[in-house]
Write an enzyme that holds these catalytic residues in place. Structure first.
Site, PDB file in Angstrom:
ATOM      1  N   LYS A 157      35.334  31.332  40.711  1.00 20.39           N
ATOM      2  CA  LYS A 157      35.629  32.507  41.536  1.00 20.39           C
ATOM      3  C   LYS A 157      34.380  32.981  42.276  1.00 20.39           C
ATOM      4  CE  LYS A 157      39.470  34.102  38.689  1.00 20.39           C
ATOM      5  NZ  LYS A 157      39.995  35.130  37.758  1.00 20.39           N
ATOM      6  N   SER A 191      44.335  38.644  36.285  1.00 17.71           N
ATOM      7  CA  SER A 191      42.936  38.811  36.677  1.00 17.71           C
ATOM      8  C   SER A 191      42.755  39.613  37.962  1.00 17.71           C
ATOM      9  CB  SER A 191      42.254  37.448  36.822  1.00 17.71           C
ATOM     10  OG  SER A 191      42.859  36.679  37.836  1.00 17.71           O
TER      11      SER A 191
END
Length: 295
Positions: free
Chosen positions: A220, A177
């Site tokens: 996140k 990611s």
């Protein structure tokens, strides 16, 4: 009679041999020298041909520099740093009588990710605290490849060193990611461009520069907001976010509590519930539009 015949034949044979030895044509000294000179000429011609090829290659390389080519045998140098969000699992143990219950939750954290480019041998190196896995190394290699294609600069004479550190005791994480962020860092380091520190991003990267879906986008976003970021770039493939609503139902004398899933637009939900601006990106070109913009 026979013995006389044999003697006569032997004498004839000796005379014939002597004749051939004395009168057979031998190669002259001049012919030997000529052959040696021909051998040396052939060797010099082959060496001359090799030198001409080498000179042609060097002339082409020199011409490419004079024409402004970006290909440079000297090592490129540069540095860039940006914080990127990651998700890790937090495990808690709770005692309930004689039993121990294990609960697992996901939390977000900001990692300090940097890249240093210096003259070297074309190696892509990763030094991390916490430790990262093999998938992270693969993402780093892809990031460098995409950065080379975008900038037109070859990194065969440079070493690219990614450093990842996390504040506090963050357990080891892994995954692709951070690929898009590492690509942005590498491009910035090659171009010696300063990044806008108020943004951050998440997303995978492929060889064509496309940014792909990741997990834990809400966690996140929360970590990015807590770290002072004002803009969060996420893959368009993450535009649909699944949230859960608490639903209570009465069944007889009992109350049943359920978590009902609901799909919402990620940008709208995060901006409202978390309080950080969100933009969707599809490719690394989309990311580069925001690298210097203050939000």
């Amino acid at each position: 009679m026979k013995s006389k015949l044999l003697v006569l034949l032997l004498a004839i044979s000796l005379v014939a041999n002597a004749y051939f030895v004395m009168f057979e044509e031998q190669p002259s000294f001049e012919e030997g020298q000529l052959r040696e000179m021909q051998t040396r000429i052939s060797s010099l011609e082959a060496e001359n041909k090799k030198l001409k090829m080498q000179i042609n290659q060097e002339n082409k390389l020199l011409q490419s520099f004079e024409n402004g080519s970006q290909i440079c045998p000297a090592g490129i140098e540069g540095f860039a740093i940006l914080q990127g969000p990651a998700v890790f699992q937090k495990v808690e143990l709770e005692r309930a009588g004689p039993f121990i219950q294990r609960s697992v939750s996901e939390e977000g954290a900001l990692l300090n990710i940097s890249v240093e480019i210096r003259p070297g041998k074309g190696r892509v190196l990763v030094q991390t605290t916490p430790l990262m896995g093999v998938v992270f190394q693969d993402a780093a290699n892809t990031a460098v490849s995409v950065a080379e294609n975008k900038t037109g600069r070859q990194m065969s004479s440079s070493d690219i060193i990614f450093s990842i550190t996390a504040p506090g005791e963050t357990p080891g994480v892994d995954g692709p990611s951070a690929g898009a962020l590492m690509t942005l860092l590498t491009i910035s380091a090659i171009n010696n461009a300063e990044l806008n520190k108020s943004i951050t991003l998440t997303g995978t990267i492929d060889d064509e520069g496309n940014i792909g879906q990741i997990g834990g986008v809400l966690e996140k976003a929360q970590a990015s907001k807590a770290g002072g970021k004002t803009l969060f770039l996420i893959p368009r493939e993450n535009s649909e976010l699944v949230t859960y609503q608490r639903i209570e139902r009465k069944l007889g004398g009992f109350t049943v509590i359920e978590q009902e899933p609901k799909a919402v637009d990620a940008k709208k939900y995060i901006e409202k519930e978390v309080g950080i601006n969100v933009e969707y990106v599809d490719t690394i070109d989309d990311v580069l539009k925001y690298e210097k913009i203050n939000v």
